[in-house]
Design an enzyme around this catalytic site. Sequence first.
Site, PDB file in Angstrom:
ATOM      1  N   CYS A  41       0.828  -1.210   0.000  1.00 51.74           N
ATOM      2  CA  CYS A  41       0.000   0.000   0.000  1.00 51.74           C
ATOM      3  C   CYS A  41       0.863   1.261   0.000  1.00 51.74           C
ATOM      4  CB  CYS A  41      -0.914   0.026   1.234  1.00 51.74           C
ATOM      5  SG  CYS A  41      -1.704  -1.547   1.568  1.00 51.74           S
ATOM      6  N   TYR A 435     -20.347  16.616  16.621  1.00 57.93           N
ATOM      7  CA  TYR A 435     -20.388  17.913  15.931  1.00 57.93           C
ATOM      8  C   TYR A 435     -19.761  19.006  16.776  1.00 57.93           C
ATOM      9  CZ  TYR A 435     -21.945  22.609  14.997  1.00 57.93           C
ATOM     10  OH  TYR A 435     -21.942  23.958  14.799  1.00 57.93           O
TER      11      TYR A 435
END
Length: 460
Positions: A41, A435
């Site tokens: 990877c 949030y």
Amino acid sequence: VVVVGADAAGMSAASQAKRLAGDDVEIVAFERQQWTSYSACGIPYWIAGDVDGPDALIARTPEEHRRRGIDVRLGHEVVALDVEAHTVTVRDLGSGDVQAHTYDELVLGTGATPIRPNLPGIDAEGVLGVQTIDDGAAVLSWLDEVDARTSGPARAVVVGGGYIGVEMAEAMVRHGLDVTLVDLAAQPMSTLDPDMGVLVREAMEGFGCRVVTGAAVDAIETKDGRAFGVVAGERAFPADVVVLGLGVRPATQLAADAGLWLGDSGGLVTNDRQQVVDADGALVPGVWAGGDCVESFDRLTGGRIHVALGTHANKQGRVIGTNLGGGEATFPGIVRTAISKVCDLEIARTGLREKDASRAGIDVVTATVESTTRAGYFPGAEPMTVKALAERGSGRLLGVQIVGRAGSAKRIDAAALALWNGMSARDLAMSDLAYAPPFSPVWDPVQIAARKAADLAESP
Ligand SMILES: Cc1cc2nc3c(=O)[nH]c(=O)nc-3n(C[C@H](O)[C@H](O)[C@H](O)COP(=O)(O)OP(=O)(O)OC[C@H]3O[C@@H](n4cnc5c(N)ncnc54)[C@H](O)[C@@H]3O)c2cc1C
């Protein structure tokens, strides 16, 4: 235990079995190359100059494995299996000696083979793949050679616009090459729906990569045995280097020659403990397999699918090692999650694309939203696009795709978990996700897309 292939799946299995069973298990791992536990990877990022290589890409060296009691034999290729007699035939690639070894348990971690179509010129010098550490070194040394030979910018053609092709195109641009990416599909990154893939294309063109789609490569043009161009769709593209990124097939010839049953993709088929089974589902005694050489259970359709990713290889290897070490483990399947990037564009997907849903006979609704990675007023807010797919009527979440700037792509994990648990688009939209303005708009973009898809799915 005999292990064939000493990378992600094979050595995860070996290490875990050793960890659990210690001296009660004797493990020999045969590897035809000179590396163990390497990160393929990382190769595009090594070539791009983001990370050092090759040593930095080795998670555990052969010596480290040996210190843990695993007998690693490099430069040894397993050339035949006999699953009745429980033997493997091994060739020492240095001396040429061939020997048989017996096993009680056999672990197949032979990986995948890059697709190399039989085109005129394919074997020319300068036509390169990027599957192994040696391949990465070969690309870098070819680029040095090309740099020394050419006066203006050298030209690269990358064939195939999947995640490896796209990552390699970026690496080549950052090397200062003039790069063309050629793909048969309508847009690069065909693991996304085309309306999301077009965003990848625009970003690639934005950093100076030519993107040619809908074009099949017909030939590599050669001169004195070297590649100098690629012919695709009646056009010719000059090339000092050609990089192949056409995907992979399970490396299962050895298994097939031994009479083991292969699934539709050519991958080995296993039960959830990663034990190889035959066409009737009966165990092949003492044979285990994991990683790129197997098909994985697809939680979305209940079928099997070949997805060649390191994340699955490591987990499946660990499952094998746990079972061999006296524990109990199962691999619970996949939901087709993947993530990548090209320059500063992040790309992620999970679940089904529109065409997967249609193929499965599912009536699908889609919602695409443009939003930002942080509250719009917060410094550093970056654009991101999210597409959510849901089943018409039931509202079942089917898939999510994300293309956006820094901070976008890892949001796919929330969607992947929702899919994993069979949640509806409405459930994802109303989940208690984090949030605050520096991290997200008050409605996370993934939740906005899921909410819109839920509205559409539920509307009469
Ligand atoms: C360029 C690139 C980028 C990637 N990026 C990502 C990524 O970002 N995220 C991700 O999840 N995955 C990525 N992958 C995929 C990931 O590398 C593979 O899924 C993972 O390496 C598979 O592990 P494996 O052990 O099954 O097979 P492999 O890593 O292929 O290892 C198989 C080993 O078996 C050996 N072998 C095969 N046959 C024999 C034999 N007969 N005798 C002896 N030895 C044998 C091979 O030499 C090889 O070392 C990438 C792959 C590439 C090439």
